[in-house]
Structures are given as C-alpha cells and as structure tokens.
Write an enzyme that holds these catalytic residues in place. Structure first.
Site, PDB file in Angstrom:
ATOM      1  N   GLN A 143      -4.880  -5.372   6.860  1.00  0.00           N
ATOM      2  CA  GLN A 143      -5.855  -6.331   6.318  1.00  0.00           C
ATOM      3  C   GLN A 143      -5.758  -7.688   7.005  1.00  0.00           C
ATOM      4  O   GLN A 143      -6.576  -8.565   6.750  1.00  0.00           O
ATOM      5  CB  GLN A 143      -5.637  -6.502   4.805  1.00  0.00           C
ATOM      6  CG  GLN A 143      -5.788  -5.220   4.017  1.00  0.00           C
ATOM      7  CD  GLN A 143      -7.196  -4.634   4.095  1.00  0.00           C
ATOM      8  OE1 GLN A 143      -8.154  -5.325   4.472  1.00  0.00           O
ATOM      9  NE2 GLN A 143      -7.327  -3.362   3.766  1.00  0.00           N
TER      10      GLN A 143
ATOM     11  N   HIS B  44       0.868  -1.179   0.000  1.00  0.00           N
ATOM     12  CA  HIS B  44       0.000   0.000   0.000  1.00  0.00           C
ATOM     13  C   HIS B  44       0.909   1.235   0.000  1.00  0.00           C
ATOM     14  O   HIS B  44       2.014   1.196   0.550  1.00  0.00           O
ATOM     15  CB  HIS B  44      -0.830  -0.046   1.292  1.00  0.00           C
ATOM     16  CG  HIS B  44      -1.926   0.954   1.387  1.00  0.00           C
ATOM     17  ND1 HIS B  44      -1.703   2.261   1.736  1.00  0.00           N
ATOM     18  CD2 HIS B  44      -3.264   0.842   1.216  1.00  0.00           C
ATOM     19  CE1 HIS B  44      -2.855   2.912   1.769  1.00  0.00           C
ATOM     20  NE2 HIS B  44      -3.824   2.065   1.461  1.00  0.00           N
TER      21      HIS B  44
ATOM     22  N   CYS C 178      -4.693   2.382  -3.753  1.00  0.00           N
ATOM     23  CA  CYS C 178      -3.454   2.905  -3.137  1.00  0.00           C
ATOM     24  C   CYS C 178      -2.302   1.928  -3.314  1.00  0.00           C
ATOM     25  O   CYS C 178      -1.499   1.720  -2.393  1.00  0.00           O
ATOM     26  CB  CYS C 178      -3.649   3.224  -1.656  1.00  0.00           C
ATOM     27  SG  CYS C 178      -4.846   4.508  -1.373  1.00  0.00           S
TER      28      CYS C 178
ATOM     29  N   LYS D 236     -10.647  -0.615  10.006  1.00  0.00           N
ATOM     30  CA  LYS D 236     -10.678  -1.861   9.229  1.00  0.00           C
ATOM     31  C   LYS D 236     -11.147  -3.026  10.095  1.00  0.00           C
ATOM     32  O   LYS D 236     -11.398  -4.117   9.591  1.00  0.00           O
ATOM     33  CB  LYS D 236      -9.279  -2.213   8.705  1.00  0.00           C
ATOM     34  CG  LYS D 236      -8.531  -1.082   8.051  1.00  0.00           C
ATOM     35  CD  LYS D 236      -8.725  -1.041   6.577  1.00  0.00           C
ATOM     36  CE  LYS D 236      -7.753  -0.044   5.967  1.00  0.00           C
ATOM     37  NZ  LYS D 236      -8.148   0.333   4.622  1.00  0.00           N
TER      38      LYS D 236
ATOM     39  N   ASP E 223       2.723  -4.690   8.041  1.00  0.00           N
ATOM     40  CA  ASP E 223       1.535  -3.856   7.884  1.00  0.00           C
ATOM     41  C   ASP E 223       0.329  -4.781   8.028  1.00  0.00           C
ATOM     42  O   ASP E 223       0.006  -5.540   7.115  1.00  0.00           O
ATOM     43  CB  ASP E 223       1.582  -3.183   6.506  1.00  0.00           C
ATOM     44  CG  ASP E 223       0.300  -2.442   6.182  1.00  0.00           C
ATOM     45  OD1 ASP E 223      -0.656  -2.517   6.972  1.00  0.00           O
ATOM     46  OD2 ASP E 223       0.262  -1.792   5.120  1.00  0.00           O
TER      47      ASP E 223
HETATM   48  C1  LIG Z   1      -2.598  -2.817   3.605  1.00  0.00           C
HETATM   49  C2  LIG Z   1      -2.923  -1.416   4.049  1.00  0.00           C
HETATM   50  N1  LIG Z   1      -1.950  -0.674   4.593  1.00  0.00           N
HETATM   51  C3  LIG Z   1      -2.174   0.572   5.031  1.00  0.00           C
HETATM   52  C4  LIG Z   1      -3.411   1.154   4.916  1.00  0.00           C
HETATM   53  C5  LIG Z   1      -3.603   2.538   5.428  1.00  0.00           C
HETATM   54  O1  LIG Z   1      -4.493   2.543   6.496  1.00  0.00           O
HETATM   55  P1  LIG Z   1      -5.086   3.917   7.035  1.00  0.00           P
HETATM   56  O2  LIG Z   1      -5.566   4.670   5.822  1.00  0.00           O
HETATM   57  O3  LIG Z   1      -6.205   3.497   7.913  1.00  0.00           O
HETATM   58  O4  LIG Z   1      -4.011   4.635   7.733  1.00  0.00           O
HETATM   59  C6  LIG Z   1      -4.452   0.424   4.353  1.00  0.00           C
HETATM   60  C7  LIG Z   1      -5.789   1.038   4.183  1.00  0.00           C
HETATM   61  O5  LIG Z   1      -6.288   1.241   3.106  1.00  0.00           O
HETATM   62  C8  LIG Z   1      -4.206  -0.904   3.918  1.00  0.00           C
HETATM   63  O6  LIG Z   1      -5.177  -1.654   3.385  1.00  0.00           O
END
Ligand SMILES: Cc1ncc(COP(=O)(O)O)c(C=O)c1O
Length: 391
Positions: A189, A109, A349, A212, A186
């Site tokens: 998910q 991401h 993203c 999430k 990270d």
């Molecule tokens: C794998 C992953 N990493 C990071 C993020 C970023 O999370 P947040 O926007 O809640 O900070 C997301 C959210 O879309 C994600 O799916």
C-alpha cells in the site's frame, strides 16, 4: 494542491459502469484500476511483440528502479504474498532456528502473518506482536520492549491496508539495527502512494504487488539486498533457476533467476513496467499530495456523520476505514453499490486487527490517482441514504 490537477479518470477504461454512468471506485487498496497504457502494453506484449522475451530485462530494471533498487536485486513473484512466502521459505528456513524470534504487528495483512506461522511450525521460531497506538499506528516505542538479541527479523507493513497508517520507517530500521535483526517491509500500500527508496529506508527486504500500482494481477516483486539474495537457497525447482542439471547434482543459477523457476510471466512483467512508467509520468509526489488531500476531505466529511466511527490516524495514506453505527459494513457496501459507489466491506485480510478494533469488519474507502471530490460526495450521499433506509 487541488485534486482537479491530477484526476486522470479518462486514462482508465474501467471507470464507467456498463450503462456508461460514472463509477465511484473507492477500492484501490484492494486492486487499482488499469490505465489504457497498461492495457495496451499487455496487448502488444501478447500480440505484435510476443517474440521479444528479452524485454524482461528492461522490465526488471524499471520495476526495481521504482523502489530505488537495481535489477539484480529484484525477484519477480506472483505477488507480495508469494514474495513474503519466498523470504520465509528460503531466508527464514536457512537462517532461523528454534528459539529465534520475529516481530510482526497487530495490523499486518494475513500475507505477513501466515507465512511466518508456517515457518514457526517448521522451525520452532517464536512470533512477537507489536501493539498499536490509540490512533492505529504501529507502536515502535512499545516494540522496544519486545525485541532483543533473539530477534532476527522485524516484518511490518509500510502502510496499513486497513487504516492507512504509515510506519515510522526510520525508527523501524533503527530498531532492527539495534538488535541485529533484518527488516522486511510490506510495501503493497506504500508503493502506489508514497515515494519509496529501499536504500534510504535501510531495509533488507521490500515486497509489493503490480495490481496495486495500476498494473496487472499475477505478478509482484521482492527486492532484497544483494548479499542477502546471493546467499539465499532456491525457492522452487525447475527450469530457468538452474546452472547445470545432472541426476547426481544440480547447481543453481545466480540470483535473481535462482528464485524464478519456470517460464516467467513475461507479459505481466512488461505491463508491470508500463505501470511503473505511468506512475513516473505523473509523479509519485503529486499522487501522494493528491491522495493526502482526498483523505483530509473524506475524513472531515465522514466525521460530520452521526454515529460514524472513524478508524486510523488523521494523516492516513490514501485509505479510510469506518463503521456506521450498528449497520453492518456489508449492508452499507450493498446500498452504496446501488449508487455506483464501490467501497470494500470486510476484514480486509487483517482479522487480528479486526479483533483489536472490536469489530468483525469495517467499511473501507481507498483512493487512487483517478479519485476526486465527486467520489467523496457520492460516498457521503450513499451513507446518508443508508442511514435513512435503516432508520
Ligand atoms: C498490505 C498488504 N500486504 C499484502 C497484500 C497481498 O498482496 P497480493 O494479494 O497482491 O499478494 C496486500 C493486498 O491485499 C496488502 O494490502
């Protein structure tokens, strides 16, 4: 396990459209719907219980426990994005120097790419990018060729937000240890759909977001090993993160408070803990089995559709991405929306992953503990209608 044994649509006030008809919400990977217990916890925290700020201690313990950590190892952030930025700006700036290397992967991401690029601008570090296997997993065999004595950090998605691919965490940890690098996972998910235990994962940093996991937006968490957290310099300056302030010199509070400048997101933290309670009350193993079952069924149905290209591995976790012939995912998303089916269309993203797949966008269906076979059936009906419209 039958999907009927877990579906909890009734717990979620947002699962119906404004005219009261069912809404097939297949966008949990972007943000999960909130159960009434979380809404109630937040309402109570803002109302009747507003004075009891100290309940933040309970929230920290609860959220840390969700990933197998302790309360003094958990920093509240605005989300996973801020958690990664925090690690880059504090641990990264203090420990990495020009010529040091960090390893990311093609499927990350943007929030696990851009903070490291910003650190590269500041420090002169180098970024290596691990390729993917043909079925869309992070190829850790290939990673072996990319790491060495200069690799100081390996930062990877535990579960991909586009492909649902699961990281081989044992191998990632072994790889990091073999070169003396830290491991950041990270978990955005993974936490909603997998049992996470930071101790057995043997990682150094673990990040995730409340929204999430059926909690509120605006709050997330960084878990880090205590000795690493204790040694990290502060992130932002201000109230609550200090020990003593004078104009000559200011000293810092201990971790985790050192990283939480300003008035905390108290109500969000309470609702974050309520979301953790809710997940526990159902059982993460049941949620995982439920979503695995739905993924199997969805992939089997999607595979029958002419000219549909499925991305990601067969055993993806809760998330299925696809491309329908030459129909743009945004057009598909618009038509599905008319059928009360909410998918996500776009780059999610993850533009480097889109480049790798050779597409500008994918259609993505993602499941939650409220999803069921009716949602899959509605998705398939909507796809068939879209194909008829586009001839
Ligand atoms: C794998 C992953 N990493 C990071 C993020 C970023 O999370 P947040 O926007 O809640 O900070 C997301 C959210 O879309 C994600 O799916």
């Amino acid at each position: 396990m039958s999907t009927q044994t877990i579906t909890r649509k009734a717990d979620f006030p947002g699962m119906v459209t404004s005219d009261g008809s069912p809404w097939h919400y297949l966008d949990t990977a972007a943000t999960a719907q909130k159960p009434q217990v979380v809404v109630d916890a937040m309402t109570r925290a803002l109302g009747r219980d507003y004075a009891t700020v100290h309940r933040g201690v309970y929230s920290r313990r609860k959220v840390a426990a969700l990933v197998g950590g302790a309360e003094d190892e958990l920093v509240f952030t605005r989300g996973a994005t801020e958690a990664i930025n925090l690690v880059a700006a504090t641990w990264g700036a203090a420990n990495l120097k020009a010529g040091d290397r960090i390893l990311l992967s093609v499927l990350e991401h943007h929030s696990n790419i851009v903070p490291w690029q910003m650190l590269r601008e500041r420090t002169g570090i180098e970024i290596d990018v691990c390729p993917l296997t043909d079925d869309g997993r992070i190829d850790l065999d290939a990673a072996r060729q990319l790491v060495g004595g200069k690799t100081k950090l390996i930062a990877l998605a535990h579960v991909s937000n586009v492909l649902g691919s699961r990281l081989d965490t044992a191998m990632a940890a072994q790889l990091a240890r073999s070169v003396g690098a830290k491991l950041l996972l990270d978990g955005c998910q993974a936490v909603p759909r997998t049992k996470v235990d930071v101790k057995s994962l043997d990682c150094d940093f673990y990040v995730f977001s409340a929204h999430k996991i059926y909690g509120p937006t605006g709050i997330g968490a960084l878990w880090a090993k205590k000795d690493i957290l204790d040694a990290m310099p502060p992130y932002q300056g201000g109230g609550a993160m200090i020990d003593r302030v004078t104009f000559e010199k200011t000293t810092w509070a201990d971790a985790p408070q050192r990283f939480e400048a300003g008035t905390p997101a108290i109500t969000e933290a309470i609702a974050f803990a309520a979301a953790a309670d809710y997940i526990e009350s159902i059982g993460i193993d049941r949620i995982a089995a439920h979503e695995d079952d739905l993924v199997r069924k969805a992939r089997a149905e999607l595979a029958k559709i002419n000219s549909l290209r499925l991305f990601g591995p067969e055993d993806s976790a809760g998330i299925v991405s696809f491309q329908l012939g030459d129909i743009h995912p945004h057009d598909l998303g618009t038509i599905l929306d008319e059928e009360n089916v909410a998918i996500r269309a776009g780059h999610h993203c993850a533009q480097p992953l889109m480049d790798h797949l050779g597409v500008s966008a994918t259609a993505r269906a993602s499941f939650g503990l409220y999803s069921d076979e009716d949602d899959i059936a509605a998705l398939i009906r909507g796809i068939e209608r879209t194909q008829r419209i586009f001839g």
